[in-house]
Design an enzyme around this catalytic site. Structure first.
Site, PDB file in Angstrom:
ATOM      1  N   ARG A   1      -6.282  10.668  -0.224  1.00  0.00           N
ATOM      2  CA  ARG A   1      -6.033  11.114  -1.594  1.00  0.00           C
ATOM      3  C   ARG A   1      -7.328  11.262  -2.372  1.00  0.00           C
ATOM      4  O   ARG A   1      -7.471  12.155  -3.208  1.00  0.00           O
ATOM      5  CB  ARG A   1      -5.086  10.131  -2.293  1.00  0.00           C
ATOM      6  CG  ARG A   1      -3.652  10.253  -1.816  1.00  0.00           C
ATOM      7  CD  ARG A   1      -2.762   9.164  -2.403  1.00  0.00           C
ATOM      8  NE  ARG A   1      -2.971   7.878  -1.760  1.00  0.00           N
ATOM      9  CZ  ARG A   1      -3.071   6.727  -2.401  1.00  0.00           C
ATOM     10  NH1 ARG A   1      -2.988   6.691  -3.718  1.00  0.00           N
ATOM     11  NH2 ARG A   1      -3.246   5.610  -1.731  1.00  0.00           N
TER      12      ARG A   1
ATOM     13  N   HIS B   1       0.857  -1.187   0.000  1.00  0.00           N
ATOM     14  CA  HIS B   1       0.000   0.000   0.000  1.00  0.00           C
ATOM     15  C   HIS B   1       0.889   1.232   0.000  1.00  0.00           C
ATOM     16  O   HIS B   1       1.858   1.304   0.765  1.00  0.00           O
ATOM     17  CB  HIS B   1      -0.904  -0.013   1.235  1.00  0.00           C
ATOM     18  CG  HIS B   1      -2.050   0.948   1.143  1.00  0.00           C
ATOM     19  ND1 HIS B   1      -1.884   2.319   1.218  1.00  0.00           N
ATOM     20  CD2 HIS B   1      -3.387   0.747   1.000  1.00  0.00           C
ATOM     21  CE1 HIS B   1      -3.050   2.905   1.118  1.00  0.00           C
ATOM     22  NE2 HIS B   1      -3.991   1.980   0.982  1.00  0.00           N
TER      23      HIS B   1
END
Length: 634
Positions: free
Chosen positions: A272, A252
């Protein structure tokens, strides 16, 4: 029955229980499978290594990917299917990706019917947020606590239905009526022990569903909790099933890097998705330097264009921070290696300059709390230090796409311990919908299989447990106590394994390093033969780890061996000596099975299932349009 109470028939100190379906694992996949099996009429039990509700599903914070079209009416299952296949670099099992995209919306609505409280749009529909690799905003979410809400809802449903739950109970072997070793025989049950007392227990059942999660605790820096020791992968191997594509491990892009006590803890992609940007130590928004050619048509190529997208969401050329996870992780790794990292060895994730404090606290309450409490960082006022962390394995037990049945009769696998659905890289949000879609399918299939016995005729007798296998399982479990002169500590071996995997089988790989890793794993396997555990079976975490190491070592061998074999870079597997994808390797799976001696794994190549022509049209340059298909309609 819930908890670790002693009930059921006992003979000679061995506890026994009989069911139609036993589900090993109580995350989203296990709970959904158990609910489906129960609803199909099977006597069902859940066996979980930890406490009910403490599953790694809670770490999937961002949302459930489903093409519901609540924010973008243009979204449909065909686009979701295309995004999933492209995100997996076309190595996905096409049928699994198709079923997933078609059925995910219904599974989300079902979850809402059972009490899940999703965030809403202004007109009252389930809200959907943007995530990396998804063409449209399609993640149904509950702030940044979606996994927690999903677990709460499924757990409440399972308890209300009266499904038996055995908590803090670890399964160490699967049992078969033809003997536990090798590929012959049918599943007849499972053998395990209570973690509190150390007493052994046998579950007799003709259908077993593996839903044990991933393998992250084999790596030094991971978002995974202590339960993730590859149990389901190893249990399946020892029972005669095969694993596919274990080389594909997802790092990740955003895990915490400071303080050291929380290094690797997940920072959700929602940061994000809601406007966060990535910067290096020079203050540069570097992701514009790493946009792959095949994403340039869909990705903003300037800061100004990306900012307009964040402001009005009308221009659907996404910012490069929302590229698939493998692309973002490699970009971050490159910046750090180039000396443009943060003081603690990561890079910066900044949402404070993009969104108001009120917006951040409302949309990302868990992230605000996590950084404030654990790192003394106020994410509404300053950037976060983040870096790649071992998060998810795309490979797993090879299963039939429609039923989740493995090569062993009566053995099913679902969730992260199954393989095929995500290809070489999983898109964020696809994990939770994967659990729901295939958990239901596995539960229904297992129930049908278990209830086929006793119907009369040859071959319909219910599989029975072989008592010699039970005695062997007991002896294997007790062996760490009986190594006279043993000199090895399980914690030391795990630490050495984690360092080996971190240094030699990490985010960037080379043949010499992978060869060294396999040599080191062999040495660790030899050292594990001399493990010694002191004390008694009660409350003994050292014994628990000694048993887990058996699984971690064989699964780590699978990862390293497959990574060495695949001579290309694709998705979560990056070879520095083979930097690009290969057309030849893009048409094959790597299959791993336990060797005849049971001391290692054999590897073979297998052709990728061929996608039907009508689905291939979705990858033409023209926009995807809804079409009728035989399998699932529009």
């Amino acid at each position: 029955m819930t908890g670790n109470q002693m009930s059921g028939s006992e003979s000679g100190g061995l506890e026994r229980h009989t069911y139609d379906v036993v589900v090993i694992g109580a995350g989203g996949a296990g709970l959904r499978a158990a609910i489906a099996a129960h609803d199909a009429g099977a006597r069902t039990a859940i066996v979980c290594k930890s406490l009910l509700g403490k599953a790694h599903t809670v770490m999937a914070e961002g949302g459930i990917a489903a093409a519901m079209g609540n924010r973008w009416p243009e979204d449909n299952w065909e686009v979701h299917f295309r995004d999933t296949m492209r995100g997996g670099k076309m190595l996905n099992n096409w049928r699994m990706a198709q079923l997933h995209a078609q059925e995910a919306p219904e599974r989300v609505m079902e979850l809402e019917d059972w009490g899940a409280l999703f965030d809403r749009t202004d007109d009252g529909l389930i809200s959907q947020r943007d995530f990396g690799g998804h063409r449209y905003a399609r993640l149904a979410h509950v702030g940044d606590r979606t996994g927690l809400e999903m677990i709460r809802t499924l757990q409440q449903r399972a308890v209300a239905l009266g499904i038996d739950v055995f908590m803090e109970c670890t399964v160490t072997e699967l049992l078969k009526d033809g003997g536990s070793a090798g590929s012959t025989g049918r599943i007849s049950g499972a053998f395990g022990y209570w973690r509190e007392t150390g007493r052994f227990v046998v579950f007799e059942a003709p259908s077993v569903i593996l839903a044990t999660g991933g393998i992250g605790k084999s790596f030094k820096v991971t978002s995974n909790s202590w339960e993730y020791t590859g149990d389901g992968h190893a249990l399946a191997l020892r029972a005669g099933a095969s694993l596919i594509n274990m080389e594909f491990v997802q790092f990740h892009p955003t895990g915490m890097v400071w303080p050291p006590s929380v290094k690797g803890l997940l920072v959700t992609e929602s940061v994000r998705g809601d406007g966060g940007i990535l910067k290096n130590s020079e203050g540069k928004r570097f992701m514009f330097d790493y946009i792959p050619e095949y994403f340039k048509a869909e990705t903003a190529d300037s800061v100004e264009e990306a900012d307009r997208w964040y402001d009005d969401k009308k221009n659907n050329r996404r910012p490069p921070e929302l590229l698939p996870r493998d692309e973002v992780a490699r970009a971050i790794n490159s910046e750090i290696k180039a000396g443009r990292g943060s003081p603690h060895g990561g890079i910066y994730l900044d949402i404070a300059s993009r969104r108001s404090p009120e917006f951040i606290r409302k949309r990302l309450p868990s992230m605000y709390h996590q950084f404030k409490e654990l790192a003394d960082v106020d994410i509404t006022a300053e950037p976060m230090e983040i870096g790649p962390t071992c998060h998810y394995v795309m490979g797993g037990v090879e299963v039939d796409a429609d039923t989740e049945l493995s090569a062993v009769e009566g053995l099913y696998a679902v969730g992260e311990c199954s393989g095929g659905m995500h290809g070489s890289n999983r898109l964020g949000g696809n994990s939770l919908s994967d659990l729901l879609v295939f958990g239901r399918r596995a539960g229904e299939s297992a129930a049908v299989h278990s209830m086929s016995f006793g119907a009369g005729g040859p071959g319909t007798e219910r599989p029975t447990v072989v008592e010699e296998d039970v005695r062997t399982a007991q002896a294997t479990a007790l062996s760490p106590f009986e190594h006279e002169g043993g000199s090895e500590n399980p914690y030391t071996i795990q630490q050495d394994l984690q360092q080996t995997m971190n240094d030699l089988v990490g985010i960037i790989r080379t043949a010499p390093e992978l060869e060294r890793s396999l040599e080191e794993i062999e040495r660790l396997k030899e050292r594990a033969q001399h493990l010694v555990v002191e004390g008694h079976r009660q409350y003994n975490p050292g014994w628990h780890l000694a048993l887990d190491l058996r699984n971690m070592l064989v699964v780590s061998e699978c990862i390293a061996k497959a990574a060495l074999e695949r001579q290309e870079s694709r998705g979560g597997h990056t070879r520095d000596d083979f930097p690009g994808p290969s057309e030849e390797w893009g048409s094959k799976n790597l299959v791993l099975r336990l060797n005849h001696a049971g001391t290692g794994v054999d590897l073979a190549h297998q052709p990728l299932p061929v996608m039907p022509d009508d689905l291939k049209t979705f990858f033409d340059p023209a926009p995807v349009e809804p079409v009728e298909t035989k399998e699932g309609g529009k």
